[in-house]
Design an enzyme around this catalytic site. Structure first.
Site, PDB file in Angstrom:
ATOM      1  N   ASN A   1      -6.506   1.181  -0.461  1.00  0.00           N
ATOM      2  CA  ASN A   1      -5.752   1.599  -1.449  1.00  0.00           C
ATOM      3  C   ASN A   1      -6.290   0.607  -2.785  1.00  0.00           C
ATOM      4  O   ASN A   1      -5.535   0.358  -3.674  1.00  0.00           O
ATOM      5  CB  ASN A   1      -4.258   1.165  -1.328  1.00  0.00           C
TER       6      ASN A   1
ATOM      7  N   SER B   1       0.769  -1.220  -0.003  1.00  0.00           N
ATOM      8  CA  SER B   1       0.098   0.077  -0.123  1.00  0.00           C
ATOM      9  C   SER B   1       0.768   1.347   0.123  1.00  0.00           C
ATOM     10  O   SER B   1       2.143   1.011   0.237  1.00  0.00           O
ATOM     11  CB  SER B   1      -1.006   0.232   1.255  1.00  0.00           C
ATOM     12  N   CYS B   2       0.276   2.412  -0.288  1.00  0.00           N
ATOM     13  CA  CYS B   2       1.024   3.755  -0.367  1.00  0.00           C
ATOM     14  C   CYS B   2       1.062   4.362   1.088  1.00  0.00           C
ATOM     15  O   CYS B   2       1.788   5.344   1.104  1.00  0.00           O
ATOM     16  CB  CYS B   2       0.135   4.731  -1.318  1.00  0.00           C
ATOM     17  N   ASP B   3       0.813   3.540   2.208  1.00  0.00           N
ATOM     18  CA  ASP B   3       1.210   4.203   3.602  1.00  0.00           C
ATOM     19  C   ASP B   3       2.627   3.831   4.035  1.00  0.00           C
ATOM     20  O   ASP B   3       2.843   2.499   3.883  1.00  0.00           O
ATOM     21  CB  ASP B   3       0.116   3.425   4.370  1.00  0.00           C
TER      22      ASP B   3
END
Ligand SMILES: Cc1ncc(COP(=O)(O)O)c(C=O)c1O
EC number: 4.1.1.17
Length: 395
Positions: free
Chosen positions: A385, A342-344
């Site tokens: 996401n 994910s983009c986290d």
């Protein structure tokens, strides 16, 4: 899940150890292809582990902590084994009832409950509830008249890999006044509960905690409270990075320690979650990327298609160290940072203590994350996401 023709080629790639011959989840994974991260759990392994825990626990009754894995097929299999259930919410109560449990088989173990859910539980025959505060006692008096209540005590549990301290329980110093308050409110103080901390690998770690509870038990009885329910909570461990003691022996050692301190107790209950279901399941996932941040970067980064938000939440703080099987096992390994897709940027699984994985690992490789039957599907986000939630197959 997409089940395709058994892929002999991919199966051969998996380097399945001999022990997996009697590991149905591993055998199932090896014989199929998957198009998204999938948890495969074996009912037979769950029921075998249930038998092992029963053998060690003796007279104590198992209330399975449903939160560990709420797959209906697992609940049903445990109902058929005669298990009871520790439910944390109305949703878990409904699940247990839908799979054949009765209200008498279920305890409502969350100390933070909605009044409407207490009333629902009461109307469905649940009589055993947890509380750790005066306000919760008031709710039970109002919405579950006649309930038997076990009061949860805060204990120190520094030995657990996944501690459950602080948020739940009443301080030991406040326990006798709470018992008296409950009596004044017309609530039956039936007993005490605690949680030694999840993934407590050494059974000897229970001893100081049991000492604390036994002292309160004696004080409560001396104050005229008819304590007769001792709830041992969970804490029974699973093998992850390190091998743990077998379930039967571990449970037997805990029960010896309980008997030594409490003698005969009319109803002892244990609430295993992890120790009952973790080893029954594995997650199959895929490597999405292997890279370095610069030419002289000492660390390889390995990104999987599963991460902190899609099932591996217990890697938070690097607390639970899963074993990861790859097609290149047996070859040269090197340390790497393992991360989710994910983009986290919090979605990093192991960095403080990097994990050793084969240097040949590459995009497209299938990996099997071992002993993931507990606290994975129930923690998986719905679609953070846009990544799909963890798929679950119960075999
Ligand atoms: C009240 C209660 N009982 C039992 C459990 C299960 O614990 P474990 O998975 O360590 O067996 C939990 C876990 O959060 C819990 O909160």
């Amino acid at each position: 899940m997409t089940a395709m023709i058994p892929g002999a080629l991919r199966a051969a790639n998996l380097a399945v150890p001999a022990a997996d011959v009697i590991d149905p989840a591993a055998a199932f994974i090896a014989s199929r292809q998957f198009d998204r991260p999938t948890l495969v759990v074996s009912r037979d392994r769950v029921t075998a582990q249930y038998d092992a825990l029963v053998a060690g626990l003796g007279e104590a009754r198992i209330h399975y902590a449903v939160k560990a894995n709420p797959a209906p097929e697992i609940i049903r299999a445990l109902v058929l084994k005669g298990a009871r259930f520790d439910a944390a919410s109305r949703g878990e109560i409904e699940l247990c009832l839908s799979q054949g449990a009765t209200g008498a088989d279920i305890s409502f173990g969350n100390t933070i409950k909605k009044p409407a859910d207490i009333a629902y539980a009461h109307a469905h025959g649940i009589t055993l509830f947890a509380a750790d505060s005066e306000a919760e006692i008031d709710k039970l008096a109002a919405h579950a008249p006649g309930a038997r209540v076990y009061l949860r005590v805060i204990v120190e549990n520094s030995d657990a890999d996944w501690p459950l301290s602080r948020k739940f329980g009443c301080a030991r110093s406040a326990m006798l006044p709470l018992m008296d308050y409950a009596r004044g409110a017309g609530v039956d103080v039936a007993g005490l509960s605690f949680h030694v901390g999840s993934q407590t690998r050494n059974p000897a770690s229970w001893n100081p905690v049991l000492d604390q509870i036994a002292a309160l038990w004696t004080a409560g009885r001396e104050a005229g409270h008819d304590l007769r329910v001792l709830n041992l909570g969970g804490g029974f461990p699973a093998t992850y990075e390190d091998e743990v003691m077998g379930a039967a022996r571990y449970a037997a050692e805990v029960m010896d320690a309980v008997t030594e301190r409490f003698g005969t107790v009319p109803y002892i209950m244990a609430e295993p979650g992890r120790g009952l279901v973790a080893e029954a399941g594995h997650i199959v996932a895929e490597v999405l990327l292997v890279s370095r941040k610069s030419a002289d970067d000492l660390h390889r980064w390995v990104y999987l298609d599963i991460g902190m938000f899609s099932g591996l939440a217990e890697t938070m703080g690097e607390a639970i160290r899963y074993r990861i099987q790859t097609p290149h096992d047996g070859g040269e390994t090197g340390a790497c940072i393992l991360a989710g897709p994910s983009c986290d940027s919090a979605d990093i699984l192991y960095e403080q203590r990097p994990i050793n994985l084969p240097t040949a690992l590459a995009c497209g490789d299938r990996v099997v994350i071992r002993n993931c039957g507990a606290y994975t599907s129930s923690y998986s986000s719905v679609g953070f996401n846009g990544f799909p939630p963890l798929d679950v197959v119960v075999i």
